[in-house]
Write an enzyme that holds these catalytic residues in place. Structure first.
Site, PDB file in Angstrom:
ATOM      1  N   HIS A  47      13.285  15.481 -27.280  1.00 64.29           N
ATOM      2  CA  HIS A  47      12.834  16.037 -26.221  1.00 64.29           C
ATOM      3  C   HIS A  47      13.121  17.468 -25.873  1.00 64.29           C
ATOM      4  O   HIS A  47      14.210  17.890 -25.771  1.00 64.29           O
ATOM      5  CB  HIS A  47      13.310  15.298 -24.911  1.00 64.29           C
ATOM      6  CG  HIS A  47      12.847  15.467 -23.464  1.00 64.29           C
ATOM      7  ND1 HIS A  47      12.124  14.458 -23.024  1.00 64.29           N
ATOM      8  CD2 HIS A  47      12.738  16.656 -22.842  1.00 64.29           C
ATOM      9  CE1 HIS A  47      11.484  15.062 -21.781  1.00 64.29           C
ATOM     10  NE2 HIS A  47      11.995  16.411 -21.835  1.00 64.29           N
ATOM     11  N   HIS A  85      11.244  21.340 -24.612  1.00 60.55           N
ATOM     12  CA  HIS A  85       9.847  22.367 -23.960  1.00 60.55           C
ATOM     13  C   HIS A  85       9.700  23.660 -24.730  1.00 60.55           C
ATOM     14  O   HIS A  85      10.622  24.720 -24.218  1.00 60.55           O
ATOM     15  CB  HIS A  85      10.170  22.477 -22.348  1.00 60.55           C
ATOM     16  CG  HIS A  85      10.101  21.100 -21.629  1.00 60.55           C
ATOM     17  ND1 HIS A  85       9.068  20.697 -21.036  1.00 60.55           N
ATOM     18  CD2 HIS A  85      11.194  20.268 -21.451  1.00 60.55           C
ATOM     19  CE1 HIS A  85       9.327  19.413 -20.622  1.00 60.55           C
ATOM     20  NE2 HIS A  85      10.706  19.128 -20.712  1.00 60.55           N
ATOM     21  N   GLN A  94       2.778  18.747 -15.950  1.00 64.42           N
ATOM     22  CA  GLN A  94       4.191  19.094 -15.137  1.00 64.42           C
ATOM     23  C   GLN A  94       3.980  19.040 -13.765  1.00 64.42           C
ATOM     24  O   GLN A  94       4.647  18.701 -13.049  1.00 64.42           O
ATOM     25  CB  GLN A  94       4.373  20.536 -15.541  1.00 64.42           C
ATOM     26  CG  GLN A  94       5.544  21.211 -14.669  1.00 64.42           C
ATOM     27  CD  GLN A  94       6.921  21.185 -15.090  1.00 64.42           C
ATOM     28  OE1 GLN A  94       7.322  21.311 -16.263  1.00 64.42           O
ATOM     29  NE2 GLN A  94       7.777  20.352 -14.452  1.00 64.42           N
ATOM     30  N   HIS A 139       8.311  11.844 -18.743  1.00 65.85           N
ATOM     31  CA  HIS A 139       9.400  12.096 -17.904  1.00 65.85           C
ATOM     32  C   HIS A 139       9.253  11.256 -16.935  1.00 65.85           C
ATOM     33  O   HIS A 139       8.410  10.856 -16.278  1.00 65.85           O
ATOM     34  CB  HIS A 139       9.052  13.520 -17.304  1.00 65.85           C
ATOM     35  CG  HIS A 139       9.277  14.776 -18.208  1.00 65.85           C
ATOM     36  ND1 HIS A 139       8.702  14.937 -19.210  1.00 65.85           N
ATOM     37  CD2 HIS A 139      10.493  15.812 -18.034  1.00 65.85           C
ATOM     38  CE1 HIS A 139       8.985  16.159 -19.827  1.00 65.85           C
ATOM     39  NE2 HIS A 139      10.155  16.508 -19.086  1.00 65.85           N
ATOM     40  N   GLU A 191      13.397  11.180 -13.228  1.00 66.01           N
ATOM     41  CA  GLU A 191      14.252  12.190 -13.324  1.00 66.01           C
ATOM     42  C   GLU A 191      14.658  12.673 -11.958  1.00 66.01           C
ATOM     43  O   GLU A 191      14.309  13.649 -11.365  1.00 66.01           O
ATOM     44  CB  GLU A 191      13.868  13.642 -14.012  1.00 66.01           C
ATOM     45  CG  GLU A 191      14.690  14.567 -14.445  1.00 66.01           C
ATOM     46  CD  GLU A 191      14.326  15.925 -14.921  1.00 66.01           C
ATOM     47  OE1 GLU A 191      12.869  15.789 -15.319  1.00 66.01           O
ATOM     48  OE2 GLU A 191      14.895  16.859 -15.565  1.00 66.01           O
ATOM     49  N   ASP A 247      16.246  19.343 -24.539  1.00 66.53           N
ATOM     50  CA  ASP A 247      15.223  19.545 -23.130  1.00 66.53           C
ATOM     51  C   ASP A 247      14.871  20.993 -23.100  1.00 66.53           C
ATOM     52  O   ASP A 247      13.726  21.602 -23.074  1.00 66.53           O
ATOM     53  CB  ASP A 247      15.878  19.092 -22.010  1.00 66.53           C
ATOM     54  CG  ASP A 247      15.121  18.683 -20.666  1.00 66.53           C
ATOM     55  OD1 ASP A 247      13.781  18.915 -21.260  1.00 66.53           O
ATOM     56  OD2 ASP A 247      15.782  18.185 -19.669  1.00 66.53           O
TER      57      ASP A 247
HETATM   58 FE   FE2 Z   1      11.940  17.639 -19.998  1.00 65.08          FE
END
Ligand code: FE2
Length: 428
Positions: A56, A58, A151, A209, A212, A308
């Protein structure tokens, strides 16, 4: 053979084993291999292990720390606001340059497979184009796969659904989502249904996701598990973060864990980020916020750890070091037993490879000869030291070498050299 590594220790506890490589594949892994290699390397009791896998990440945001300004509060909300400020100024070139720099860092750290989310809520899909280009460029030495990540919310952002489909058409590998960020719980559930059906129709994997949040009533994982079963996506769905599980009622979790296992949904915790971003509304006691890692593992769920973020609006630390991730996960989840330490190592190697569905991964004859030689004797020492990567090898070819980490001491009357390894009982 092309290459033989002598006197290696392995993560499963075997010691003093030889590893023979021929034609880019493991040919034999056994004690005292009775063959010569064109190149021979003495591991001298150090650990040979499969390469690290980050389940995971970005990559569209990485190494952007300070652009256009620093996250002064260090919170998730200021991070999201900052990313929104940065997006209009992003260029494809700058995105690709930062991603390529990160990939170089990753390889040197023994990280040879990365699943990266890419934000598809920018109608220009600049980041998608840039990372698809990076994926092609690094393919000879790094497995990079991309997740189409809405997102700003699949249903909340007006063009997200169309953009996500466009990104998949362009070659993005995995279907992403963010159900807890939709306007309502019902919208979150609708987004999961839509995304699972899309993935099933296209024969793709899913990585959302999911939950979270510190809100114990954020229960999208339940819907995701049920939809995984309904759409026949068992083994092909990952739920990232799952931090609300930390705060959930124990009775409810006792029903949820078997459901996740039944659906064969993979879980991905992100220890560095979860411990810094969760529990921010708490005074004291402060919740840790990471999902229930050992309990998920005990229930039979495949759990991986992800990095992440590295030096981006959400997190100013990090160095592509999956041992740093395992080290934090071990502490946050209190996985200090012998079994727990081994599981934390698996979470950044074999378990993460399971999330990505990597074929040919692992130290076994016939598999592709991807491996690391670490400056540590076993997995405990590897995590404890965030051990030096002496060798990074892919398909039998050495991609990166590091010198041994050694301190030269100049103490009065005691000059000496000191490696950072120190094994129990090594001084008698
Ligand atoms: Fe993430």
């Amino acid at each position: 053979m092309d290459l033989v590594i002598r006197h290696a220790n392995l993560p499963d506890g075997r010691i003093d084993v030889d590893v023979g490589i021929e034609g880019g594949r493991f040919a034999a892994i056994e004690p005292a291999l009775p063959v010569r290699g064109a190149e021979e390397i003495d591991a001298a009791g150090r650990l040979v292990c499969p390469p690290f896998v980050d389940a995971h990440f970005h990559m569209d945001a990485t190494l952007s720390l300070g652009l256009p300004r620093l996250n002064t509060s260090g919170t998730l909300l200021e991070g999201i606001a900052l990313w929104g400020e940065l997006k209009p100024d992003l260029t494809q070139q700058a995105l690709a340059d930062r991603a390529m720099a990160y990939c170089d860092m990753a390889v040197a750290q023994g990280l040879l497979a990365i699943r990266s989310h890419v934000d598809v809520c920018d109608d220009r899909l600049l980041a998608t184009e840039a990372l698809l280009d990076v994926k092609r460029r690094v393919a000879p030495y790094l497995h990079l796969e991309l997740v189409a990540f809405p997102q700003d919310g699949l249903l909340r952002a007006p063009t997200a659904r169309a953009n996500l489909v466009r990104a998949l058409d362009m070659g993005v590998d995995v279907v992403g989502g963010i159900p807890h960020f939709e306007r309502t719980m019902a919208d979150g559930a609708d987004s999961i249904r839509w995304l699972c059906e899309l993935a099933a129709d296209r024969g793709l994997r899913v990585d959302m996701h999911c939950d979270e949040s510190d809100d114990p009533l954020s229960r999208h994982i339940e819907t995701l598990a049920a939809e995984t079963i309904r759409t026949g996506l068992q083994d092909r769905v990952a739920a990232s973060h799952l931090t609300s599980m930390h705060s959930m009622d124990n009775y409810y979790v006792s029903k949820l864990l078997p459901l996740i296992a039944e659906a064969r949904v993979h879980a991905i915790a992100n220890p560095l980020i979860n411990i810094t971003l969760q529990g921010r509304h708490d005074t004291y006691p402060k919740r840790r916020g990471m999902t229930r890692v050992p309990e998920l593992m005990d229930a039979g769920v495949n759990v991986a750890f992800g990095h992440d973020c590295v030096m981006d609006p959400w997190y100013g630390m990090g160095a592509a070091d999956m041992l740093d991730v395992a080290h934090m996960g071990l502490h946050v989840a209190q996985m200090t037993s012998t079994k727990g330490v081994a599981r934390c190592f698996d979470a950044v190697t074999t378990h993460a490879a399971g999330v990505l569905g990597l074929d040919d991964y692992g130290l076994a004859p016939g598999n592709r000869a991807d491996f690391l030689l670490l400056q540590a004797g076993d997995v405990h020492e590897a995590i404890r030291l965030r051990a030096n990567r002496l060798l990074v090898v892919r398909e039998g070819r050495i991609l990166s070498r590091s010198p041994e980490r050694l301190a030269r001491l100049d103490l009065p009357e005691r000059p000496s050299e000191l490696t950072l390894e120190f094994r129990p009982g090594s001084i008698s």
